[in-house]
Design a protein around this motif. Structure first.
Motif, short mmCIF file in Angstrom:
data_model
loop_
_atom_site.label_atom_id
_atom_site.label_comp_id
_atom_site.label_asym_id
_atom_site.label_seq_id
_atom_site.Cartn_x
_atom_site.Cartn_y
_atom_site.Cartn_z
N UNK A 159 0.80 -1.21 0.00
CA UNK A 159 0.00 0.00 0.00
C UNK A 159 0.84 1.27 0.00
N UNK A 160 1.88 1.31 0.84
CA UNK A 160 2.69 2.53 0.89
C UNK A 160 3.55 2.67 -0.38
N UNK A 161 4.00 1.54 -0.94
CA UNK A 161 4.77 1.62 -2.19
C UNK A 161 3.89 2.15 -3.31
N UNK A 165 13.02 -1.10 -3.67
CA UNK A 165 12.25 -0.28 -2.73
C UNK A 165 10.97 -0.99 -2.30
N UNK A 166 10.36 -1.73 -3.23
CA UNK A 166 9.17 -2.51 -2.87
C UNK A 166 9.53 -3.64 -1.90
N UNK A 167 10.63 -4.32 -2.17
CA UNK A 167 11.06 -5.41 -1.30
C UNK A 167 11.39 -4.90 0.10
N UNK A 168 12.09 -3.77 0.18
CA UNK A 168 12.44 -3.19 1.48
C UNK A 168 11.17 -2.81 2.24
N UNK A 180 10.04 5.20 5.41
CA UNK A 180 10.99 6.23 4.96
C UNK A 180 12.02 5.65 4.01
N UNK A 181 12.52 4.44 4.30
CA UNK A 181 13.50 3.80 3.43
C UNK A 181 12.92 3.56 2.05
N UNK A 182 11.67 3.09 2.01
CA UNK A 182 11.02 2.88 0.73
C UNK A 182 10.95 4.18 -0.06
N UNK A 228 15.88 5.95 -7.26
CA UNK A 228 15.68 5.30 -8.56
C UNK A 228 15.43 6.30 -9.68
N UNK A 229 15.24 7.59 -9.36
CA UNK A 229 14.99 8.59 -10.40
C UNK A 229 16.22 8.79 -11.27
#
Length: 285
Positions: free
Chosen positions: A57-59, A86-89, A123-125, A132-133
């Motif tokens: 949800x947050x990703x 970022x999704x995995x984290x 926050x890490x996500x 990734x930008x």
């Protein structure tokens, strides 16, 4: 310095990102409530579902909001491996916080540890997603605003986990999820307020994929996962209802005594043999 535009799609992306964050939070909190009422493998499965729901949800919230992010003077691409990381984290770190509360209960130490871990996961996500930008220029951050965004994430996560442990009413959980969705969205836009971009115009091709090539299809897929999982959870009865359904409704009926038997089907003791004309023997007392 390039001009940042956070409203490329008007009000649509902020509203849709808030909806996705709230759905993920509601599903995650509901699964955590179910986990606290379960034991063994069932508790583990509910906690895993909660972690995947909140993390997803947050990703999805972050990258749906990023669909409305543009920088004047440059295109924006996304590094695919870092975006997936970022999704995995998000799922793993949020999962660690959810498990801390799921097995530690309402103790203050478990809530603080779970809230801190989950908030740092959010926050890490966010900042991995920003890493990734790919654009023609350089991104920098205001440290004070970054710290504020992390603090918002930790406070929001702790409050949400407290609600999951202490609130059982579905209506109250729904209210808590709306608050968490608002807090997570606030964390995102606070983090974006810390961003400054210095554009270096160039005609070179950017590496990575555009948002519509990669981020949008993945966000749609994860959003579908949230809706399907929400339907499954809503149709799954709580542990108490399953236990009541599995329990026998009444005690087994005692079979009638057959002729020549005592109650419960136990054969009666055979009468002692006697000679013809002998009076019956009186029963012993």
């Amino acid at each position: 310095m390039g001009h940042l535009d956070h409203a490329a799609y008007g009000w649509l992306t902020p509203v849709l990102s808030y909806v996705m964050a709230s759905i993920g939070a509601a599903l995650g909190l509901r699964c955590t409530v179910r986990a606290l009422a379960a034991t063994g493998t069932s508790r583990r499965n509910w906690l895993l579902t909660a972690a995947s729901a909140i993390g997803t949800g947050i990703w999805t919230m972050h990258f749906v909001a990023m669909l409305g992010f543009e920088v004047t003077g440059t295109e924006i691409h996304y590094d695919v491996p870092i975006t997936l990381l970022s999704l995995l984290v998000a799922v793993l770190v949020v999962g660690a916080g959810v498990f801390a509360v799921g097995h530690g209960g309402a103790r203050g130490r478990s809530l603080v540890l779970g809230g801190l871990t989950t908030g740092l996961g959010v926050a890490s996500m966010h900042y991995l997603g920003m890493a990734a930008l790919r654009l023609h220029g350089r991104i920098s951050y205001d440290p004070l605003t970054v710290g504020l965004s992390v603090a918002i994430a930790v406070v929001a996560a702790t409050a949400a986990l407290w609600a999951a442990v202490n609130i059982r009413s579905p209506l109250a959980v729904a209210g808590a999820s709306l608050v968490m969705g608002a807090a997570v969205s606030s964390m995102h836009y606070t983090g974006m307020a810390a961003v400054a971009v210095v554009v270096s115009p160039s005609d070179a091709a950017l590496p990575g994929a555009t948002a519509m090539q990669f981020v949008f299809p993945l966000a749609v897929g994860l959003g579908s996962y949230l809706f399907i999982t929400a339907a499954f959870v809503s149709l799954s009865p709580p542990a108490g209802e399953r236990t009541a359904a599995a329990a026998p409704s009444a005690s087994p009926a005692v079979p009638r005594s057959a002729p020549g038997t005592r109650g419960g089907g136990v054969p009666a003791a055979a009468a002692p043999a006697r000679s013809p004309g002998e009076p019956p023997t009186a029963p012993a007392h």
